[in-house]
Write an enzyme that holds these catalytic residues in place. Structure first.
Site, PDB file in Angstrom:
ATOM      1  N   ASP A 188       1.125  -1.157  -0.042  1.00  0.00           N
ATOM      2  CA  ASP A 188       0.133  -0.100  -0.680  1.00  0.00           C
ATOM      3  C   ASP A 188       1.118   1.021  -0.306  1.00  0.00           C
ATOM      4  OD1 ASP A 188      -1.300   2.358   0.612  1.00  0.00           O
ATOM      5  OD2 ASP A 188      -2.037   1.304   2.531  1.00  0.00           O
ATOM      6  N   GLU A 222      -0.954  10.629   0.670  1.00  0.00           N
ATOM      7  CA  GLU A 222      -1.798  10.197   0.766  1.00  0.00           C
ATOM      8  C   GLU A 222      -2.211   9.849   2.189  1.00  0.00           C
ATOM      9  OE1 GLU A 222      -5.863   6.953   1.146  1.00  0.00           O
ATOM     10  OE2 GLU A 222      -3.257   6.905   2.057  1.00  0.00           O
ATOM     11  N   ASP A 243      -4.775   2.376  -5.793  1.00  0.00           N
ATOM     12  CA  ASP A 243      -5.105   2.230  -4.442  1.00  0.00           C
ATOM     13  C   ASP A 243      -5.240   0.417  -4.260  1.00  0.00           C
ATOM     14  OD1 ASP A 243      -3.913   2.358  -1.768  1.00  0.00           O
ATOM     15  OD2 ASP A 243      -4.337   4.427  -1.719  1.00  0.00           O
TER      16      ASP A 243
HETATM   17 ZN   LIG Z   1      -2.368   3.186   3.510  1.00  0.00          ZN
END
Ligand SMILES: [Zn+2]
Length: 351
Positions: A188, A222, A243
């Site tokens: 991620d 982010e 994402d």
């Molecule tokens: Zn994250």
């Protein structure tokens, strides 16, 4: 031109990306890496003031744009204070649980760029000394960094050049298995970043003409909520965040398909765009799952919150044990890449 799947290349790119420390707020090196990867491809590239990298590929239609984003910033920590015993108290960067980093190796970077290694531990770790080693609360007060240097006092640690505000990054411990999994911290969203970088390269090297001018933003804030909420051209119609899909009990997403998000904490994503993505997946025989992420926000929802009048969507590979001991499978990465490629070549149908 059909896209040739190459999981080895994606794995190598992910490995390189996760090996460059980049907690939110300290991402220059990883952005440099992304820029170097795309060097020599005759691309229009620029950095925004926040430090993100914006790549633009002109398309056939120039008055309607698309934008895709993936983020390279990761979870991490900052030195909050130097304790009297010379160890470090941490302040979190991004949202995670202390137990997900307990026992992890880390790197502390001083203001001058010098780095030290260490281990994130509970102060009550030794079972020979602490009766409550198992039960003590995993929190900011009990978690500390044991630095791999001879120091027993705040003064000695300060002499190493370590100060409050220094960035601390976690060892990714990246591994690729024979069975096609990649295990690592920071999948991620470096897994998605790798996919976008490879797609950009593929498009340029093979002279693929995109129907619309398309911007790719490698965003860098982010995890702290304000990644891709700027640098959006006024012509942008569709904004797709790439994402991770969130896995867990009750979730539809898995490690083998591309996850198409219908709704997260910010509310539903644009219904028309979601349906378009599902249709593309079906037409191209791409394995996908439509899912809802209960505790989640993305660069696309951040852009909406910032006031942009755009059609927003979210897709990505399914990542197991997110913000902790992450893992995904090559099939999920390839399905994501295929869907994105089909999307980039498809017409805008949402307005
Ligand atoms: Zn994250």
């Amino acid at each position: 031109m059909n896209l040739q799947a190459n999981s080895k290349e994606i794995f190598l790119l992910i490995k390189n990306l996760v090996s460059i420390p980049s907690p939110s707020g300290h991402t220059r090196k990883v952005i440099d890496y992304c820029e170097q990867y795309l060097q020599g491809l005759q691309l229009e590239m620029k950095r925004n003031r926040k430090g993100g990298l914006l790549i633009t590929i002109p398309g056939k239609v120039t008055n309607q744009h698309r934008m895709l984003t993936a983020h390279v910033d990761t979870l991490g920590a900052m030195v909050k204070e130097i304790k009297p015993n010379g160890r470090l108290k941490l302040s979190m960067i991004g949202g995670y649980r202390w137990n997900s980093v307990e026992g992890e190796y880390c790197e502390i970077e001083t203001e001058t760029g010098k780095t030290y290694t260490g281990t994130i531990l509970m102060k009550q770790t030794s079972v020979h000394v602490y009766k409550d080693a198992g039960d003590a609360k995993r929190n900011e007060d009990n978690i500390e960094v044991r630095i791999d240097e001879r120091t027993e006092s705040a003064e000695e640690t300060s002499k190493l050049g370590i100060n409050v505000g220094d960035f601390v990054s976690f060892d990714p411990r990246v591994q690729v298995t024979e069975s096609g999994y990649i295990k690592s911290r920071h999948l991620d969203d470096k897994a998605s970043t790798a996919i976008l970088l490879r797609l950009i390269k593929w498009i340029q090297e093979n002279g693929v003409e995109l129907p619309y001018t398309t911007h790719f933003l490698i965003s860098n804030n982010e995890e702290i909520g304000y990644g891709g909420n700027a640098s959006i051209s006024p012509e942008t119609v569709e904004y797709l965040a790439v994402d991770m899909g969130a896995l867990g009990e009750g979730q539809a997403s898995d490690e083998y398909t591309v996850s198409i998000c219908a709704k997260d904490s910010s509310g539903p994503y644009h219904y028309g765009l979601r349906k378009h993505l599902v249709q593309l997946a079906r037409e191209n025989k791409i394995d996908y799952k439509v899912d809802i992420y209960p505790y989640y926000g993305s660069d696309a929802s951040a852009a909406i919150r910032s006031g942009f009048d755009i059609v927003h969507g979210l897709v990505g590979p399914g990542i197991e044990a997110s913000h902790a001991f992450e893992r995904t499978h090559e099939t999920s990465l390839i399905n994501t890449e295929k869907l994105l490629y089909a999307y980039l070549l498809s017409p805008i149908t949402t307005i």
